[in-house]
Design a protein around this motif. Structure first.
Motif, short mmCIF file in Angstrom:
data_model
loop_
_atom_site.label_atom_id
_atom_site.label_comp_id
_atom_site.label_asym_id
_atom_site.label_seq_id
_atom_site.Cartn_x
_atom_site.Cartn_y
_atom_site.Cartn_z
N GLY A 176 0.80 -1.22 0.00
CA GLY A 176 0.00 0.00 0.00
C GLY A 176 0.83 1.27 0.00
N SER A 177 2.11 1.15 0.27
CA SER A 177 2.96 2.34 0.28
C SER A 177 3.47 2.64 -1.12
CB SER A 177 4.15 2.14 1.23
OG SER A 177 5.04 1.16 0.73
N ASN A 178 3.73 3.92 -1.39
CA ASN A 178 4.26 4.30 -2.70
C ASN A 178 5.60 3.63 -2.96
OD1 ASN A 178 2.05 5.94 -3.01
ND2 ASN A 178 3.13 7.85 -2.52
N ALA A 179 6.46 3.60 -1.93
CA ALA A 179 7.81 3.08 -2.12
C ALA A 179 7.79 1.61 -2.52
CB ALA A 179 8.62 3.27 -0.84
N HIS A 180 6.97 0.81 -1.84
CA HIS A 180 6.93 -0.62 -2.14
C HIS A 180 6.35 -0.89 -3.52
CE1 HIS A 180 5.59 -4.95 -1.05
NE2 HIS A 180 6.86 -4.93 -1.39
N LEU A 181 5.27 -0.18 -3.85
CA LEU A 181 4.65 -0.38 -5.16
C LEU A 181 5.63 0.01 -6.27
CD1 LEU A 181 2.33 -0.97 -7.05
CD2 LEU A 181 1.34 1.25 -6.50
N CYS A 182 6.34 1.10 -6.10
CA CYS A 182 7.30 1.54 -7.12
C CYS A 182 8.47 0.56 -7.25
CB CYS A 182 7.81 2.95 -6.80
SG CYS A 182 6.55 4.24 -6.96
N PHE B 39 -2.99 6.18 -9.57
CA PHE B 39 -2.30 7.47 -9.62
C PHE B 39 -0.80 7.27 -9.39
CE2 PHE B 39 -6.46 9.50 -8.59
CZ PHE B 39 -6.47 10.44 -9.60
N THR B 40 -0.46 6.48 -8.38
CA THR B 40 0.96 6.25 -8.06
C THR B 40 1.68 5.62 -9.24
OG1 THR B 40 0.42 5.94 -5.73
CG2 THR B 40 2.54 5.09 -6.48
N THR C 69 0.87 5.59 -12.46
CA THR C 69 0.95 6.50 -13.62
C THR C 69 2.04 7.54 -13.42
OG1 THR C 69 -1.42 6.20 -14.02
CG2 THR C 69 -0.36 8.10 -15.05
N MET C 70 2.10 8.15 -12.22
CA MET C 70 3.11 9.18 -11.96
C MET C 70 4.52 8.58 -11.99
SD MET C 70 1.44 11.99 -11.72
CE MET C 70 0.36 11.26 -12.95
N HIS C 71 4.67 7.37 -11.45
CA HIS C 71 6.00 6.75 -11.42
C HIS C 71 6.48 6.41 -12.82
CE1 HIS C 71 9.44 4.68 -9.83
NE2 HIS C 71 9.09 3.53 -10.41
N LEU C 72 5.59 5.91 -13.66
CA LEU C 72 5.97 5.58 -15.03
C LEU C 72 6.40 6.85 -15.79
CD1 LEU C 72 3.17 3.02 -15.94
CD2 LEU C 72 5.58 2.51 -15.48
N ILE D 16 3.87 1.96 -22.44
CA ILE D 16 3.18 1.08 -21.50
C ILE D 16 1.75 1.59 -21.30
CG2 ILE D 16 4.02 2.35 -19.47
CD1 ILE D 16 4.15 -0.42 -18.03
N ALA D 17 0.81 0.67 -21.29
CA ALA D 17 -0.61 1.02 -21.10
C ALA D 17 -0.98 0.86 -19.63
CB ALA D 17 -1.49 0.12 -21.96
N VAL D 18 -1.92 1.69 -19.17
CA VAL D 18 -2.38 1.66 -17.78
C VAL D 18 -3.91 1.62 -17.76
CG1 VAL D 18 -2.44 2.85 -15.56
CG2 VAL D 18 -0.37 2.93 -16.96
N ILE D 19 -4.45 0.68 -16.97
CA ILE D 19 -5.90 0.62 -16.75
C ILE D 19 -6.14 0.61 -15.24
CG2 ILE D 19 -8.01 -0.76 -17.02
CD1 ILE D 19 -6.91 -1.88 -19.59
N SER D 20 -7.03 1.46 -14.79
CA SER D 20 -7.44 1.44 -13.39
C SER D 20 -8.72 0.62 -13.26
CB SER D 20 -7.68 2.86 -12.86
OG SER D 20 -8.17 2.81 -11.54
#
Length: 362
Positions: A252-258, A283-284, A286-289, A300-304
């Motif tokens: 759930g954290s930004n750091a781990h997901l990234c 959001f996280t 998309t911004m990281h990519l 790269i494609a993104v779907i929420s």
């Protein structure tokens, strides 16, 4: 000396606090507020607003009446069978139970919750919001006993739950509606978005676009709806050969997901598309990519999987799945009103199929 007058009518009685406590305990047992065992002494004393000494004296009377007995760990087991639970026509309070504080909810859930409470108020019901992470833990019994004892006569709408909590409500015969998915085979009413159908559709769409390396981002504290998401995606990918799927289970954290996303992008089969559960994590991602210099959707494609009002303002507009909030609120409100008026709902699962919003990220 003047004689004291005598009366033929009964003299008024002073009812002790112990007697009143005994009466309250009997009523709780009779109406089915507690089944199996009484809550712990501390929780009972707090719920009944009496001291521990008064409570213990009342419990001694119940033991003498063979209504309860002390069992293992000094818990008091209810001995006598309960009378039939009364109809709940007198119940006018709907408890909204969740693990996350209101101010930490994402925008769409806030809107849904506010609209739902307005709908219940218009229908003549009170709604109480309760936030208790302990009720959603692996061992929720103590926290749930304390909560229910403090709010008798309430029916419950539970926002997201896991199997231990669901089984507790079944065993204690507490009227509830699961807002989210219920564990398969458990006889509880539930209402959720059809995440399985959404992710099955997303997988088929990405395959048609030529994607063979995909990723699915799911939180570690996933609920049954998240498991359905993975199931639906795998169903769409199974018939096609040469497919590689990365399942990114993050905390759930930004750091781990990234970090997980970076590792997948550095693998032998880097994903060219990613489906993300929970709008805030989309959001996280998309911004990281974009921070990495990747073009969306060219690289790269993104779907929420979920929607958020802010997606309409993003550039590029995020491709996503969305449900109608008015329709969702209407369905939940109707079920909540039936639950409050009758005390029962059919133990079935209702799924709302979300609409696909094309966006610009695929």
């Amino acid at each position: 000396m003047k004689a004291r007058p005598t009366f033929q009518t009964p003299l008024p009685q002073r009812i002790s606090l112990v007697t009143q406590t005994v009466s309250a305990l009997r009523k709780g047992i009779r109406t089915g507020l507690w089944t199996g065992h009484l809550p712990a002494e501390r929780d009972l004393a707090q719920a009944l607003q009496v001291g521990r000494k008064t409570l213990r004296a009342a419990l001694k009377e119940l033991e003498a009446e063979d209504l309860v007995e002390v069992s293992v760990r000094s818990r008091r087991r209810i001995l006598k069978p309960l009378s039939k639970r009364p109809r709940l026509a007198q119940r006018h309070t709907v408890g909204l139970l969740m693990a996350t504080p209101f101010q930490s909810l994402h925008t769409r859930r806030m809107i849904l919750l506010h609209s739902l409470r307005e709908s219940l108020t218009r229908a003549g019901f009170e709604s109480d919001l309760h936030v208790s992470p302990r009720c959603f833990s692996a061992h929720p019994a103590r926290a749930l006993e304390k909560l229910i004892a403090s709010h008798p006569g309430t029916v419950w709408l539970i926002f997201g739950s896991r199997e231990p909590m669901q089984r507790w409500f079944i065993e204690n015969k507490i009227p509830c509606l699961i807002i989210g998915s219920c564990r398969a085979g458990l006889p509880l009413p539930s209402l959720d978005v059809d995440h399985r159908a959404a992710c099955r559709h997303a997988g088929a769409l990405l395959l048609r676009k030529g994607h063979r390396n995909l990723a699915l981002a799911l939180p570690l504290d996933s609920f049954d709806g998240d498991a359905d998401s993975e199931l639906g995606l795998r169903e769409s990918l199974t018939p096609s050969p040469g497919i590689h799927l990365h399942v990114l289970r993050h905390d759930g954290s930004n750091a781990h997901l990234c970090r997980l996303l970076d590792a997948a992008l550095a693998s032998a089969h880097p994903p060219t598309s990613i489906i993300v559960a929970r709008a805030i994590h989309a959001f996280t991602v998309t911004m990281h990519l974009l921070r990495r210099g990747l073009r969306i959707p060219h690289d790269i494609a993104v779907i929420s999987r979920d929607d958020d009002p802010f997606f309409a303002a993003t550039v590029p507009a995020v491709t996503r799945y969305s449900i109608s909030i008015p329709d969702y609120v209407r369905r939940v409100s109707t079920a909540a009103r039936q639950l409050a008026e009758t005390g029962t709902l059919p133990p079935k699962t209702t799924r709302l199929v979300p609409a696909f919003v094309a966006g610009e990220t695929v």
